[in-house]
Write an enzyme that holds these catalytic residues in place. Sequence first.
Site, PDB file in Angstrom:
ATOM      1  N   HIS A 103      13.062   1.910  -2.540  1.00 16.20           N
ATOM      2  CA  HIS A 103      12.536   2.967  -1.772  1.00 16.20           C
ATOM      3  C   HIS A 103      12.629   2.843  -0.350  1.00 16.20           C
ATOM      4  O   HIS A 103      12.389   3.704   0.221  1.00 16.20           O
ATOM      5  CB  HIS A 103      10.731   2.459  -1.822  1.00 16.20           C
ATOM      6  N   ASP A 133      13.477  -0.459  -8.465  1.00 12.26           N
ATOM      7  CA  ASP A 133      13.334  -0.658  -6.780  1.00 12.26           C
ATOM      8  C   ASP A 133      14.317  -1.514  -6.241  1.00 12.26           C
ATOM      9  O   ASP A 133      13.672  -2.212  -5.332  1.00 12.26           O
ATOM     10  CB  ASP A 133      11.860  -0.826  -6.467  1.00 12.26           C
ATOM     11  N   SER A 212       9.898  -5.119   3.368  1.00 12.56           N
ATOM     12  CA  SER A 212      10.412  -4.724   1.819  1.00 12.56           C
ATOM     13  C   SER A 212      11.820  -4.742   1.712  1.00 12.56           C
ATOM     14  O   SER A 212      12.484  -4.710   2.998  1.00 12.56           O
ATOM     15  CB  SER A 212      10.065  -3.379   1.901  1.00 12.56           C
TER      16      SER A 212
END
Length: 247
Positions: A103, A133, A212
């Site tokens: 993402h 992801d 992330s």
Amino acid sequence: MSQLTHFLAALLGGAVVAAVLLLTGAGGEERTTTVFAGGADLANPKSGALTPREIYKRDAPGVVFVTADVTQPASPFSPGQQGQSTGSGFVIGKSGSIVTNAHVVEGAPSVRVRFGDGRTARARVAGRDPSTDLALLLVDPEGLDLRPLELGSSKGVQVGDPTVAIGNPFGLDRTLTTGVVSALQRSIPSLQPGFRINNVIQTDAAINPGNSGGPLLDENGRVIGINSQIATNGSDANSGVGFAVPI
């Protein structure tokens, strides 16, 4: 073979099959999620373990800051918009391989990574899997001091084990925090509708926008997961319930 091993083997071979999860995302254009750890007693590690200071000294140079230029497609109601997605990643190979969350680089024609010594390099998205992801980036290693992180195993991880997270929360380069494994075998949604990531590690490491794709490390400084998602109660702030895809 672990999920990430399958993923990397496939991506390095030119295909995309993988393993990771959906992030809650940052505010505005950012869609990143951050993971910090929160309160493990790593100051007094058991025999053979490393202190947080030792882990940071060894592993922080292998954590990168990822910046992706993204474009939101135009619609009948609004024009296309330019923005940036930021997150973390970590080096896994001297040849220039870097792991991050899918993402973070979704729809990005241009990706850059910044290393601990301040050098910046353009990266190519070599593979990306929305269902898990995960994404694999490649940079030209020429002139770069690449510091691959050691990959551990998530099979022996137990609730209560100490964890260390290194990432770039809110743009604060290579921030270290500590925590513990809070639970195992969690299931979380992926980026692709209808898909879920299983056997996810829950940690009280704080997750905030910017972490992330960064590493979740064990007490020996080995990667046991990819920090990816948090549970929230309506805000993007850390709630003490974070998730990492098992290595």
